[in-house]
Design an enzyme around this catalytic site. Structure first.
Site, PDB file in Angstrom:
ATOM      1  N   ASP A   1       0.690  -1.056   0.055  1.00  0.00           N
ATOM      2  CA  ASP A   1       0.053   0.028   0.164  1.00  0.00           C
ATOM      3  C   ASP A   1       0.851   1.359   0.080  1.00  0.00           C
ATOM      4  O   ASP A   1       0.380   2.273   0.319  1.00  0.00           O
ATOM      5  CB  ASP A   1      -0.971   0.012   1.133  1.00  0.00           C
ATOM      6  CG  ASP A   1      -2.363   0.763   1.118  1.00  0.00           C
ATOM      7  OD1 ASP A   1      -2.410   1.513   0.017  1.00  0.00           O
ATOM      8  OD2 ASP A   1      -2.481   1.422   2.194  1.00  0.00           O
TER       9      ASP A   1
ATOM     10  N   CYS B   1     -20.497 -13.326  -3.983  1.00  0.00           N
ATOM     11  CA  CYS B   1     -21.261 -12.557  -3.425  1.00  0.00           C
ATOM     12  C   CYS B   1     -22.920 -12.899  -3.678  1.00  0.00           C
ATOM     13  O   CYS B   1     -23.658 -12.719  -2.716  1.00  0.00           O
ATOM     14  CB  CYS B   1     -21.037 -11.078  -3.715  1.00  0.00           C
ATOM     15  SG  CYS B   1     -19.587 -10.434  -3.032  1.00  0.00           S
TER      16      CYS B   1
ATOM     17  N   CYS C   1     -26.628 -11.315  -2.229  1.00  0.00           N
ATOM     18  CA  CYS C   1     -26.233 -10.417  -1.011  1.00  0.00           C
ATOM     19  C   CYS C   1     -26.129  -8.984  -1.385  1.00  0.00           C
ATOM     20  O   CYS C   1     -25.034  -8.900  -2.196  1.00  0.00           O
ATOM     21  CB  CYS C   1     -25.335 -11.146  -0.139  1.00  0.00           C
ATOM     22  SG  CYS C   1     -25.036 -10.072   1.348  1.00  0.00           S
TER      23      CYS C   1
ATOM     24  N   CYS D   1     -23.445  -5.249   2.247  1.00  0.00           N
ATOM     25  CA  CYS D   1     -22.496  -3.977   2.528  1.00  0.00           C
ATOM     26  C   CYS D   1     -22.947  -2.898   1.749  1.00  0.00           C
ATOM     27  O   CYS D   1     -22.700  -1.730   2.040  1.00  0.00           O
ATOM     28  CB  CYS D   1     -21.276  -4.606   1.527  1.00  0.00           C
ATOM     29  SG  CYS D   1     -21.296  -5.125   0.018  1.00  0.00           S
TER      30      CYS D   1
ATOM     31  N   CYS E   1     -24.143   1.180   4.202  1.00  0.00           N
ATOM     32  CA  CYS E   1     -23.256   2.303   4.056  1.00  0.00           C
ATOM     33  C   CYS E   1     -24.129   3.364   4.341  1.00  0.00           C
ATOM     34  O   CYS E   1     -25.162   4.105   3.584  1.00  0.00           O
ATOM     35  CB  CYS E   1     -22.856   2.429   2.474  1.00  0.00           C
ATOM     36  SG  CYS E   1     -21.767   3.699   2.368  1.00  0.00           S
TER      37      CYS E   1
ATOM     38  N   CYS F   1     -17.483   8.127   0.711  1.00  0.00           N
ATOM     39  CA  CYS F   1     -16.883   7.091   1.802  1.00  0.00           C
ATOM     40  C   CYS F   1     -16.252   7.694   2.936  1.00  0.00           C
ATOM     41  O   CYS F   1     -15.517   8.626   2.860  1.00  0.00           O
ATOM     42  CB  CYS F   1     -16.030   6.373   0.869  1.00  0.00           C
ATOM     43  SG  CYS F   1     -15.271   4.954   1.990  1.00  0.00           S
TER      44      CYS F   1
ATOM     45  N   CYS G   1     -14.022   3.658   8.365  1.00  0.00           N
ATOM     46  CA  CYS G   1     -15.444   3.135   8.535  1.00  0.00           C
ATOM     47  C   CYS G   1     -15.427   1.755   8.429  1.00  0.00           C
ATOM     48  O   CYS G   1     -14.918   1.375   7.371  1.00  0.00           O
ATOM     49  CB  CYS G   1     -16.375   3.961   7.609  1.00  0.00           C
ATOM     50  SG  CYS G   1     -18.066   3.222   7.557  1.00  0.00           S
TER      51      CYS G   1
ATOM     52  N   CYS H   1     -19.245  -1.612   5.993  1.00  0.00           N
ATOM     53  CA  CYS H   1     -19.176  -2.699   4.838  1.00  0.00           C
ATOM     54  C   CYS H   1     -18.565  -3.861   5.132  1.00  0.00           C
ATOM     55  O   CYS H   1     -18.920  -5.081   4.590  1.00  0.00           O
ATOM     56  CB  CYS H   1     -18.967  -1.671   3.600  1.00  0.00           C
ATOM     57  SG  CYS H   1     -17.369  -1.430   3.270  1.00  0.00           S
TER      58      CYS H   1
ATOM     59  N   CYS I   1     -20.293  -7.897   6.251  1.00  0.00           N
ATOM     60  CA  CYS I   1     -20.325  -9.100   5.503  1.00  0.00           C
ATOM     61  C   CYS I   1     -20.371 -10.520   6.220  1.00  0.00           C
ATOM     62  O   CYS I   1     -19.789 -10.878   6.949  1.00  0.00           O
ATOM     63  CB  CYS I   1     -18.880  -9.171   4.685  1.00  0.00           C
ATOM     64  SG  CYS I   1     -18.654 -10.591   3.467  1.00  0.00           S
TER      65      CYS I   1
END
Length: 344
Positions: free
Chosen positions: A133, A187, A190, A193, A197, A213, A240, A243, A247
């Protein structure tokens, strides 16, 4: 020999503390440049200008290092010991994203990546570059291509074995390693998420508008947060997890093995009144070694003041009032907003 090296690599990665390891090719994400270009063209990157500036490198790993033949993707769990959603009801307390409760993961993961890279060179030679990152590398698409998981409707990576509480790291190498098959998206129908939000940051499944976001707003966004979004931020003061926490795949999440990711004292649900009164020196001392430190005192206290304004606790008005003449104009404006909101 190649199969033996691959098997030994997986074993060494596990021994060093990684929870999963897989291999892909630098050219395994051909759709990434177009998707990234569309994201930037629509302005969904907000103030993250570095995305546009290094778009060529970010979208094409071959451009970042043409000599690389393989990309080793690693995952490391940081599963929190608590459910972050439970903290949202503590309105006079702040909520900090689970990944930032302990030691800065950049330092921890990078040290482990370098150790694995040195081991690989000792076993088979070649050259390496490690990333966590900190460079224009699209870790999530590469990890999906390597089979570590799939990008969910919230755009984060999901795994059958790890849920979605894990960090990613990458080792680029000139060695030609056998790639693993990509993961399949699981997924289904579903949309938990998407629905949870609070700011509506997902225009559609598998799409994110960073400008809405809360993670972006509290960490990357400079200046005042748009008025329409402040009230929806609740008591989230750094990042945050909504989401991620909602899950269903987290029922398979494994506990974090690295003790440095455990929450430090005073990091889970810290007192808003105390945080609001931090000066620069106090902020730096409190968050030394934490990823929170990089956003600086002013942006952090701005976030705290928004949380105070959303708290519904009139006694906190005096704390906010004391910051209405703060030297930083963004902090001062946030304080005035909090006072006015608590007076409503």
């Amino acid at each position: 020999m190649a199969a033996e090296l691959k098997s030994a690599l997986l074993a060494e990665a596990r021994a060093l503390g990684f929870d999963a390891c897989a291999v892909t090719r630098p050219d395994a994400i051909p759709a990434a440049p177009e998707r990234l270009a569309a994201f930037v063209a629509e302005g969904r990157h907000g103030q993250m200008g570095w995305m546009a500036e290094r778009m060529a490198w970010r979208g094409d790993p071959n451009a970042l290092w043409p000599e690389a033949r393989s990309v080793i993707m690693l995952a490391e769990s940081y599963t929190p010991a608590h459910n972050p959603l439970d903290l949202l009801a503590l309105r006079d307390r702040g909520v900090i994203s689970a990944y930032a409760l302990g030691r800065d993961y950049h330092d921890v993961v990078k040290k482990r990546l370098k150790a694995l890279g040195r081991w690989l060179i000792g076993q088979a030679g070649g050259e390496i570059k490690v990333f966590v990152d900190t460079a224009p590398v699209m870790e999530k698409p590469l990890a999906a291509a390597a089979g570590l998981g799939w990008q969910g409707k919230h755009t984060n990576l999901l795994s059958r074995d790890l849920g979605n509480w894990f960090f990613l790291g990458a080792i680029f190498t000139t060695l030609d390693l056998r790639p693993d098959p990509p993961a399949r998206e699981n997924c289904g129908s579903c949309r938990a998420c998407l629905d949870i939000c609070p700011t509506g940051a997902f225009p559609a499944p598998f799409q994110l508008d960073a400008r809405r976001c809360i993670s972006y707003l509290t960490i990357e966004h400079h200046g005042p947060v748009p008025l329409e979004l402040r009230g929806r931020m609740g008591n989230r003061i750094y990042g945050c997890d909504d989401c991620l926490a909602i899950c269903p795949w987290n029922k398979f999440a494994s506990a974090a093995r690295e003790v440095k990711y455990a929450a430090r004292d005073g990091m889970v649900a810290p007192d808003l009144a105390e945080l609001a009164q931090l000066d620069d020196a106090g902020f730096r001392a409190r968050f030394s070694g934490s990823p929170i430190k990089r956003i600086g005192r002013n942006r952090f206290v701005r976030n705290v003041l928004y949380a105070i304004g959303n708290s519904g606790h009139p006694p906190l008005s005096a704390v906010a009032q004391g910051l209405t003449d703060d030297p930083d104009p963004v902090v001062a404006e946030a304080a005035a907003w909090a006072v006015a909101r608590l007076a409503e």
